[in-house]
Design a protein around this motif. Structure first.
Motif: not given
Length: 279
Positions: A176, A178, A196-198, A200, A227, A231
């Protein structure tokens, strides 16, 4: 818990110049069923390469757990790498830097309690403070494997990471991140957090396995999987009825015993185990 001699792996490659971090402070402690490597300040990467006749060009960096207080090298390190090598996969055991623990073994139990179940009179320890160093070491390991890929017969598009517990947290943090640091091409997330995660845009395929009776993460739901699905990224989940936390290389008569075979099956189905095309 008893002190045991440190194992010296002749093939281990330093990830940090030893002179830059001073004397080696690591301690090897036996808990009866396995050894823990504590107070690691000299991170290394140990190649466990397959028989050339079996090698298929895939590589996996194995990241053991240990709450960032130790490296569970006997349960989630050496045997996992050997299993992978038997399947033709170039494996690499990451011994990453850990947080400092008390040198005397008799003080270690209370130290661990301060992380997981501190009493009101104890000062809690935040194990998550160990994440940055572990992530830096994992990223250094990825760079090393990529740099030496030709020597080791590795396809640079098939370099994955397989993390357990704190190692799963490390693997996910690397994924994850960035920054322009290297990322794995696929990941195994074994009994790690399921929140949950964001995700990429370049997230890799994810294999995750967890037991319902895992005392740390078994009742968090499946936000991580949701998640990945939201995505539009490939994900496979194995949720076992039992197996507890830390099943790793142990065989306990539970369905979780099958996780490694299922991980290899997943790699095979995704084409990650395919022999390279002849030129």
């Amino acid at each position: 818990m008893t002190r045991v001699p440190a194992q010296v792996d002749e093939g281990a490659i330093p990830l940090i110049d030893p002179e830059a971090v001073g004397a080696n402070t690591e301690i090897w402690t036996s808990i009866g069923t396995e050894r823990w490597v504590r107070n690691v300040n000299h991170p290394t990467l140990l190649p466990v390469l397959p028989d050339p006749e079996k090698a298929n060009g895939a590589a996996v960096i194995v990241v053991p757990g240990g709450a960032f207080q130790f490296v569970s090298i006997d349960n989630e390190g050496y045997p996992i790498a050997e299993w992978l090598a038997e399947q033709g996969v170039a494996a690499f055991v990451l011994k990453y830097r850990t947080m400092q623990t008390p040198v005397p073994e008799e003080e270690l139990s209370e130290h661990i309690q301060r992380i997981f179940a501190p009493t009101p009179d104890m000062e809690p320890i935040d194990a998550m403070q160990g994440i940055p160093a572990a992530v830096e070491d994992a990223q250094a390991a990825l760079r090393l494997v990529e740099a030496q890929s030709e020597d080791w017969g590795i396809d640079t598009d098939r370099i994955g990471m397989l993390g357990f517990s704190a190692g799963a947290i490390t693997t996910m943090a690397v994924t994850l991140d960035e920054s322009d640091a290297p990322k794995p091409d696929f990941i195994g997330h074994i009994y790690g957090p399921m929140t949950s995660v964001d995700v990429p845009a370049d997230a890799p395929p994810l294999f995750t396995a967890l037991a319902a009776d895992d005392s740390l993460f078994g009742r968090q739901g499946f936000g991580l999987v949701d998640s990945w699905v939201a995505a539009g990224k490939p994900v496979e989940l194995h949720f076992y009825e039992n197996g507890g936390h830390g099943f790793g290389s142990y065989k306990r008569g539970s369905t979780a015993d099958a996780w490694f075979d299922q991980f290899v099956g997943w790699m095979t189905a995704r084409g990650l185990m395919a022999l390279p095309e002849p030129e």
